[in-house]
Design a protein around this motif. Structure first.
Motif, mmCIF file in Angstrom:
data_model
loop_
_atom_site.group_PDB
_atom_site.id
_atom_site.type_symbol
_atom_site.label_atom_id
_atom_site.label_comp_id
_atom_site.label_asym_id
_atom_site.label_seq_id
_atom_site.Cartn_x
_atom_site.Cartn_y
_atom_site.Cartn_z
ATOM 1 N N SER A 122 -36.896 21.283 45.062
ATOM 2 C CA SER A 122 -37.400 22.661 45.043
ATOM 3 C C SER A 122 -36.670 23.481 43.980
ATOM 4 O O SER A 122 -35.596 23.100 43.502
ATOM 5 C CB SER A 122 -37.185 23.299 46.412
ATOM 6 O OG SER A 122 -35.791 23.415 46.669
ATOM 7 N N LEU A 123 -37.253 24.621 43.647
ATOM 8 C CA LEU A 123 -36.585 25.526 42.705
ATOM 9 C C LEU A 123 -35.247 26.022 43.259
ATOM 10 O O LEU A 123 -34.271 26.083 42.500
ATOM 11 C CB LEU A 123 -37.487 26.703 42.359
ATOM 12 C CG LEU A 123 -38.579 26.401 41.339
ATOM 13 C CD1 LEU A 123 -39.452 27.627 41.100
ATOM 14 C CD2 LEU A 123 -37.992 25.921 40.038
ATOM 15 N N PRO A 124 -35.166 26.353 44.570
ATOM 16 C CA PRO A 124 -33.848 26.736 45.091
ATOM 17 C C PRO A 124 -32.817 25.599 44.953
ATOM 18 O O PRO A 124 -31.644 25.854 44.685
ATOM 19 C CB PRO A 124 -34.112 27.070 46.560
ATOM 20 C CG PRO A 124 -35.544 27.465 46.606
ATOM 21 C CD PRO A 124 -36.220 26.610 45.563
ATOM 22 N N GLY A 125 -33.277 24.362 45.108
ATOM 23 C CA GLY A 125 -32.381 23.219 44.953
ATOM 24 C C GLY A 125 -31.859 23.100 43.540
ATOM 25 O O GLY A 125 -30.654 22.901 43.317
ATOM 26 N N ILE A 126 -32.743 23.210 42.560
ATOM 27 C CA ILE A 126 -32.324 23.115 41.156
ATOM 28 C C ILE A 126 -31.453 24.312 40.789
ATOM 29 O O ILE A 126 -30.492 24.191 40.029
ATOM 30 C CB ILE A 126 -33.546 22.958 40.220
ATOM 31 C CG1 ILE A 126 -33.242 22.026 39.030
ATOM 32 C CG2 ILE A 126 -33.969 24.239 39.582
ATOM 33 C CD1 ILE A 126 -33.069 20.654 39.243
ATOM 34 N N SER A 127 -31.774 25.475 41.379
ATOM 35 C CA SER A 127 -30.979 26.686 41.119
ATOM 36 C C SER A 127 -29.539 26.513 41.594
ATOM 37 O O SER A 127 -28.610 27.009 40.944
ATOM 38 C CB SER A 127 -31.606 27.899 41.802
ATOM 39 O OG SER A 127 -32.805 28.239 41.162
ATOM 40 N N LYS A 128 -29.355 25.815 42.698
ATOM 41 C CA LYS A 128 -27.985 25.559 43.182
ATOM 42 C C LYS A 128 -27.206 24.722 42.177
ATOM 43 O O LYS A 128 -26.037 24.996 41.900
ATOM 44 C CB LYS A 128 -28.012 24.856 44.539
ATOM 45 C CG LYS A 128 -28.398 25.765 45.679
ATOM 46 C CD LYS A 128 -28.390 25.018 46.998
ATOM 47 C CE LYS A 128 -28.837 25.931 48.130
ATOM 48 N NZ LYS A 128 -28.873 25.221 49.423
ATOM 49 N N HIS A 129 -27.858 23.714 41.615
ATOM 50 C CA HIS A 129 -27.195 22.886 40.597
ATOM 51 C C HIS A 129 -26.849 23.730 39.370
ATOM 52 O O HIS A 129 -25.755 23.593 38.807
ATOM 53 C CB HIS A 129 -28.101 21.721 40.187
ATOM 54 C CG HIS A 129 -28.176 20.630 41.200
ATOM 55 N ND1 HIS A 129 -27.105 19.824 41.509
ATOM 56 C CD2 HIS A 129 -29.199 20.213 41.983
ATOM 57 C CE1 HIS A 129 -27.457 18.945 42.441
ATOM 58 N NE2 HIS A 129 -28.728 19.161 42.747
ATOM 59 N N ILE A 130 -27.759 24.586 38.983
ATOM 60 C CA ILE A 130 -27.528 25.444 37.812
ATOM 61 C C ILE A 130 -26.354 26.384 38.071
ATOM 62 O O ILE A 130 -25.513 26.598 37.189
ATOM 63 C CB ILE A 130 -28.812 26.201 37.434
ATOM 64 C CG1 ILE A 130 -29.820 25.198 36.855
ATOM 65 C CG2 ILE A 130 -28.531 27.334 36.456
ATOM 66 C CD1 ILE A 130 -31.205 25.748 36.648
ATOM 67 N N ALA A 166 -33.413 26.091 27.938
ATOM 68 C CA ALA A 166 -34.580 25.847 28.784
ATOM 69 C C ALA A 166 -34.540 26.784 29.985
ATOM 70 O O ALA A 166 -33.469 27.227 30.402
ATOM 71 C CB ALA A 166 -34.589 24.396 29.258
ATOM 72 N N THR A 167 -35.710 27.052 30.541
ATOM 73 C CA THR A 167 -35.798 27.877 31.742
ATOM 74 C C THR A 167 -35.530 27.007 32.966
ATOM 75 O O THR A 167 -35.552 25.778 32.883
ATOM 76 C CB THR A 167 -37.193 28.504 31.878
ATOM 77 O OG1 THR A 167 -38.140 27.445 32.061
ATOM 78 C CG2 THR A 167 -37.550 29.333 30.659
ATOM 79 N N VAL A 168 -35.333 27.652 34.101
ATOM 80 C CA VAL A 168 -35.125 26.926 35.352
ATOM 81 C C VAL A 168 -36.346 26.059 35.649
ATOM 82 O O VAL A 168 -36.209 24.910 36.073
ATOM 83 C CB VAL A 168 -34.832 27.906 36.511
ATOM 84 C CG1 VAL A 168 -34.770 27.167 37.840
ATOM 85 C CG2 VAL A 168 -33.534 28.652 36.262
ATOM 86 N N LEU A 169 -37.528 26.588 35.418
ATOM 87 C CA LEU A 169 -38.752 25.809 35.644
ATOM 88 C C LEU A 169 -38.788 24.564 34.774
ATOM 89 O O LEU A 169 -39.156 23.484 35.237
ATOM 90 C CB LEU A 169 -39.999 26.662 35.370
ATOM 91 C CG LEU A 169 -40.410 27.638 36.461
ATOM 92 C CD1 LEU A 169 -41.572 28.508 35.985
ATOM 93 C CD2 LEU A 169 -40.772 26.903 37.735
#
Length: 119
Positions: free
Chosen positions: A47-55, A35-38
């Protein structure tokens, strides 16, 4: 051969990554396929930056990897790190099963003694 310290560090980062419920939900999503980050961010109120940190935490722990095809960078689960954590946990599962078996035997003996005492 991987040094014991490196293995322990890797296991620590795996369990640290798994300690967060958001990251566990991301992994559950990835069990179904990449799956993509989105797509991963969709069910969360962040936020996307928040989910990106988890990733990034999951990626650093070796639990996921990201593809590198142009703009499309799908995330996918890496089973090896989970297998390593499962192997570590398996040792303790066996230990507790053995202890529970012994407890079960002890309780059966107590029950028999109690029945004999009543006679």
């Amino acid at each position: 051969m991987v040094k014991l310290e490196e293995k322990e560090e890797h296991l620590n980062s795996t369990f640290q990554a798994l300690a967060d419920p958001t990251r566990r939900k991301i992994l559950m999503h990835l069990v179904l396929g990449e799956a993509t980050v989105l797509e991963l961010a969709e069910p969360f109120q962040m936020s996307l930056p928040g989910i990106s940190k988890h990733i990034k935490v999951l990626e650093k722990a070796g639990l996921i990897e990201r593809g590198k095809s142009a703009q499309y960078r799908p995330c996918r689960i890496k089973v090896e790190a989970l297998e390593e954590a499962n192997s570590w946990l398996e040792q303790y599962r066996k230990l507790w099963e053995d202890r529970l078996d012994r407890l079960d035997e002890y309780l059966i003996e107590l029950q028999k003694s109690k029945q004999e005492f009543k006679k």
